[in-house]
Design a protein around this motif. Structure first.
Motif, PDB file in Angstrom:
ATOM      1  N   ARG A 113       0.826  -1.215   0.000  1.00 45.58           N
ATOM      2  CA  ARG A 113       0.000   0.000   0.000  1.00 45.58           C
ATOM      3  C   ARG A 113       0.860   1.264   0.000  1.00 45.58           C
ATOM      4  O   ARG A 113       0.475   2.300  -0.555  1.00 45.58           O
ATOM      5  N   TYR A 114       2.043   1.209   0.612  1.00 46.28           N
ATOM      6  CA  TYR A 114       2.866   2.410   0.785  1.00 46.28           C
ATOM      7  C   TYR A 114       4.032   2.516  -0.198  1.00 46.28           C
ATOM      8  O   TYR A 114       4.419   3.625  -0.575  1.00 46.28           O
ATOM      9  N   VAL A 115       4.632   1.380  -0.606  1.00 51.86           N
ATOM     10  CA  VAL A 115       5.803   1.464  -1.492  1.00 51.86           C
ATOM     11  C   VAL A 115       5.617   0.685  -2.788  1.00 51.86           C
ATOM     12  O   VAL A 115       6.549   0.590  -3.593  1.00 51.86           O
ATOM     13  N   GLY A 116       4.439   0.113  -2.997  1.00 47.80           N
ATOM     14  CA  GLY A 116       4.187  -0.594  -4.238  1.00 47.80           C
ATOM     15  C   GLY A 116       4.642  -2.047  -4.186  1.00 47.80           C
ATOM     16  O   GLY A 116       5.427  -2.461  -3.334  1.00 47.80           O
ATOM     17  N   PHE A 117       4.136  -2.822  -5.128  1.00 51.51           N
ATOM     18  CA  PHE A 117       4.414  -4.257  -5.164  1.00 51.51           C
ATOM     19  C   PHE A 117       5.893  -4.543  -5.416  1.00 51.51           C
ATOM     20  O   PHE A 117       6.490  -5.412  -4.790  1.00 51.51           O
ATOM     21  N   SER A 118       6.497  -3.803  -6.343  1.00 46.07           N
ATOM     22  CA  SER A 118       7.858  -4.122  -6.784  1.00 46.07           C
ATOM     23  C   SER A 118       8.895  -3.918  -5.682  1.00 46.07           C
ATOM     24  O   SER A 118       9.734  -4.794  -5.441  1.00 46.07           O
ATOM     25  N   LEU A 119       8.865  -2.767  -5.015  1.00 48.65           N
ATOM     26  CA  LEU A 119       9.823  -2.523  -3.938  1.00 48.65           C
ATOM     27  C   LEU A 119       9.582  -3.458  -2.757  1.00 48.65           C
ATOM     28  O   LEU A 119      10.521  -3.938  -2.127  1.00 48.65           O
ATOM     29  N   THR A 120       8.316  -3.713  -2.458  1.00 48.30           N
ATOM     30  CA  THR A 120       7.995  -4.638  -1.368  1.00 48.30           C
ATOM     31  C   THR A 120       8.568  -6.011  -1.676  1.00 48.30           C
ATOM     32  O   THR A 120       9.179  -6.662  -0.817  1.00 48.30           O
ATOM     33  N   TYR A 121       8.369  -6.472  -2.907  1.00 45.04           N
ATOM     34  CA  TYR A 121       8.887  -7.770  -3.336  1.00 45.04           C
ATOM     35  C   TYR A 121      10.411  -7.806  -3.220  1.00 45.04           C
ATOM     36  O   TYR A 121      10.989  -8.765  -2.702  1.00 45.04           O
ATOM     37  N   ALA A 122      11.052  -6.743  -3.708  1.00 45.86           N
ATOM     38  CA  ALA A 122      12.512  -6.720  -3.721  1.00 45.86           C
ATOM     39  C   ALA A 122      13.094  -6.771  -2.319  1.00 45.86           C
ATOM     40  O   ALA A 122      14.024  -7.540  -2.040  1.00 45.86           O
ATOM     41  N   ILE A 123      12.563  -5.958  -1.418  1.00 48.95           N
ATOM     42  CA  ILE A 123      13.117  -5.879  -0.063  1.00 48.95           C
ATOM     43  C   ILE A 123      12.734  -7.110   0.752  1.00 48.95           C
ATOM     44  O   ILE A 123      13.590  -7.790   1.332  1.00 48.95           O
ATOM     45  N   ALA A 124      11.435  -7.416   0.793  1.00 49.07           N
ATOM     46  CA  ALA A 124      10.955  -8.502   1.647  1.00 49.07           C
ATOM     47  C   ALA A 124      11.443  -9.871   1.171  1.00 49.07           C
ATOM     48  O   ALA A 124      11.948 -10.673   1.964  1.00 49.07           O
ATOM     49  N   VAL A 125      11.308 -10.146  -0.124  1.00 47.78           N
ATOM     50  CA  VAL A 125      11.719 -11.461  -0.644  1.00 47.78           C
ATOM     51  C   VAL A 125      13.239 -11.590  -0.625  1.00 47.78           C
ATOM     52  O   VAL A 125      13.773 -12.674  -0.384  1.00 47.78           O
ATOM     53  N   GLY A 126      13.950 -10.481  -0.858  1.00 41.66           N
ATOM     54  CA  GLY A 126      15.411 -10.520  -0.782  1.00 41.66           C
ATOM     55  C   GLY A 126      15.893 -10.898   0.607  1.00 41.66           C
ATOM     56  O   GLY A 126      16.781 -11.741   0.771  1.00 41.66           O
ATOM     57  N   ILE A 127      15.301 -10.278   1.633  1.00 39.40           N
ATOM     58  CA  ILE A 127      15.654 -10.600   3.019  1.00 39.40           C
ATOM     59  C   ILE A 127      15.272 -12.042   3.333  1.00 39.40           C
ATOM     60  O   ILE A 127      16.043 -12.794   3.941  1.00 39.40           O
ATOM     61  N   SER A 128      14.070 -12.438   2.914  1.00 39.07           N
ATOM     62  CA  SER A 128      13.597 -13.803   3.175  1.00 39.07           C
ATOM     63  C   SER A 128      14.498 -14.831   2.513  1.00 39.07           C
ATOM     64  O   SER A 128      14.764 -15.892   3.075  1.00 39.07           O
ATOM     65  N   CYS A 129      14.964 -14.522   1.318  1.00 38.73           N
ATOM     66  CA  CYS A 129      15.841 -15.438   0.581  1.00 38.73           C
ATOM     67  C   CYS A 129      17.101 -15.749   1.377  1.00 38.73           C
ATOM     68  O   CYS A 129      17.496 -16.914   1.523  1.00 38.73           O
ATOM     69  N   VAL A 130      17.745 -14.710   1.899  1.00 41.55           N
ATOM     70  CA  VAL A 130      19.003 -14.889   2.629  1.00 41.55           C
ATOM     71  C   VAL A 130      18.760 -15.482   4.018  1.00 41.55           C
ATOM     72  O   VAL A 130      19.385 -16.486   4.406  1.00 41.55           O
ATOM     73  N   LEU A 131      17.852 -14.866   4.778  1.00 42.15           N
ATOM     74  CA  LEU A 131      17.614 -15.326   6.146  1.00 42.15           C
ATOM     75  C   LEU A 131      17.007 -16.727   6.190  1.00 42.15           C
ATOM     76  O   LEU A 131      17.423 -17.572   6.988  1.00 42.15           O
ATOM     77  N   GLY A 132      16.017 -16.973   5.327  1.00 45.76           N
ATOM     78  CA  GLY A 132      15.357 -18.269   5.328  1.00 45.76           C
ATOM     79  C   GLY A 132      16.282 -19.400   4.933  1.00 45.76           C
ATOM     80  O   GLY A 132      16.077 -20.551   5.316  1.00 45.76           O
ATOM     81  N   THR A 133      17.347 -19.066   4.181  1.00 48.27           N
ATOM     82  CA  THR A 133      18.321 -20.073   3.763  1.00 48.27           C
ATOM     83  C   THR A 133      19.363 -20.329   4.848  1.00 48.27           C
ATOM     84  O   THR A 133      19.691 -21.481   5.163  1.00 48.27           O
ATOM     85  N   LEU A 134      19.895 -19.262   5.426  1.00 49.85           N
ATOM     86  CA  LEU A 134      21.028 -19.403   6.347  1.00 49.85           C
ATOM     87  C   LEU A 134      20.627 -19.595   7.810  1.00 49.85           C
ATOM     88  O   LEU A 134      21.430 -20.083   8.609  1.00 49.85           O
ATOM     89  N   LEU A 135      19.396 -19.204   8.161  1.00 51.58           N
ATOM     90  CA  LEU A 135      18.968 -19.300   9.561  1.00 51.58           C
ATOM     91  C   LEU A 135      18.972 -20.735  10.101  1.00 51.58           C
ATOM     92  O   LEU A 135      19.515 -20.974  11.193  1.00 51.58           O
ATOM     93  N   PRO A 136      18.399 -21.728   9.387  1.00 50.99           N
ATOM     94  CA  PRO A 136      18.381 -23.089   9.933  1.00 50.99           C
ATOM     95  C   PRO A 136      19.768 -23.661  10.245  1.00 50.99           C
ATOM     96  O   PRO A 136      19.994 -24.126  11.373  1.00 50.99           O
ATOM     97  N   PRO A 137      20.744 -23.610   9.289  1.00 49.95           N
ATOM     98  CA  PRO A 137      22.061 -24.157   9.626  1.00 49.95           C
ATOM     99  C   PRO A 137      22.813 -23.318  10.662  1.00 49.95           C
ATOM    100  O   PRO A 137      23.635 -23.846  11.405  1.00 49.95           O
TER     101      PRO A 137
END
Length: 346
Positions: free
Chosen positions: A93-117
């Motif tokens: 609603r505030y920054v649009g779909f594209s920026l939300t996707y870039a920031i949120a999915v980018g963080i999720s990609c790194v954290l969700g991968t490295l957090l378990p090990p």
């Protein structure tokens, strides 16, 4: 070859996820919360139970023999993932779909991968193994590619605004950025929810579930996400007095709306089903499944957008930026595949 097959299964799951929002365009007369709760019921509650019953032999015995701690941990982490999904929707609603996707999915990609090990204490050992260099390069390059894709998306939004001579007055980075960060961190918890739920899947494997063993984890992780999603949707229903939309067909075809919500739920759940099939084939670097899935999700969602002509009003500069993003994402997937192949061979 198993690793390649695993990546292909991840690609099928990501393809399913990239198409899951297209049915929403056919929904008429429903508010967002009505549609979202209807599809969430299918995706987060109904299908995990139904598919587990079909694919997990001796399901009730598996649940009885499996340790309860991973069940609760997966469920609670799933609840956090549900909150992350809500924050994602609010950030758009505030920054649009594209920026939300870039920031949120980018963080999720790194954290969700490295957090378990990292939490299990295995990360340093993994990083010293064969193929780890390819693996980490793929994760880093994937996050960069997602960021560039987001910049291209934001550039596309500006191109459209210029074409219609309208400025988005709702844009607010100060409001949207914290929500993006929250969405990225909490969305990463889903990858960890699947990791902590592995002991349940191990019991299912002993009962003959094979590569379908991961379906038992979704009973807990997905139901946790459904609870927090449902609470937020019910809050919106009470606030906007929209609960009656489930039985009202004013200005809409009620059966079509339910069908579209069901298709969305099936497509969204499809990513989890094929994620499990891919995850069991990734060898000792199975934790990288989350990165592969996130990168392929962004890559295939972008390709889907191109096929649906969502970028037809974009400038040449925007298309060039998008092309760079696609190339980076493809290279990232290739690096992750090679790292997993080397790790499996070693």
């Amino acid at each position: 070859m198993e690793v390649v097959n695993g990546v292909l299964f991840h690609a099928i799951g990501a393809s399913s996820a990239s198409l899951c929002y297209t049915p929403e365009k056919k929904v008429k007369g429903w508010s967002w919360q009505t549609y979202w709760l209807a599809q969430a019921f299918v995706c987060w509650l109904l299908l995990p139970l139904l598919v587990a019953v079909i694919t997990i032999p001796d399901l009730m015995l598996v649940l009885k023999e499996a340790p309860t701690a991973p069940m609760w941990q997966s469920y609670l982490l799933g609840m956090g993932y549900g909150v992350g999904g809500t924050a994602f929707g609010m950030a758009i609603r505030y920054v649009g779909f594209s920026l939300t996707y870039a920031i949120a999915v980018g963080i999720s990609c790194v954290l969700g991968t490295l957090l378990p090990p990292f939490i299990s204490g295995e990360l340093s050992h993994i990083l010293s193994g064969s193929g780890a260099g390819y693996l980490m390069s793929g994760v880093g390059l994937g996050a960069a590619g997602i960021a560039v894709c987001g910049l291209a998306g934001r550039s596309k939004e500006k191109d459209i605004e210029r074409a219609v001579k309208q400025t988005d007055t709702s844009f607010s980075l100060s409001k949207g950025l914290p929500l993006c960060l929250l969405a990225g961190v909490l969305s990463a918890l889903y990858g960890y929810a699947l990791s902590v739920g592995q002991p349940i899947a191990d019991v299912a494997a002993l009962h003959g579930a094979g590569n379908l063993q991961g379906n038992v984890i979704y009973i807990f992780a997905n139901s946790g996400a459904f609870v927090t999603t449902a609470l937020y949707c019910i809050y919106l229903h009470r606030k906007h007095k929209t609960i009656g939309e489930y039985s009202s067909n004013i200005g809409s075809s009620l059966s079509t709306n339910y069908l579209m919500a069901a298709i969305t739920g099936v497509l969204w759940y499809g990513q989890f089903f094929f994620y499990g099939l891919g995850h069991t084939r990734m060898g000792k670097f199975a934790f990288s499944s989350w990165a592969i899935h996130m990168i392929l999700l962004v890559l295939l969602s972008t390709v889907t957008g191109l096929l649906l002509k969502e970028w037809k009003q974009s400038s040449g500069k925007t298309i060039r930026l998008l092309s760079v993003a696609i190339m980076i994402l493809i290279v990232a997937v290739l690096l992750l595949t090679e790292g997993n192949r080397i790790g499996a061979a070693g």
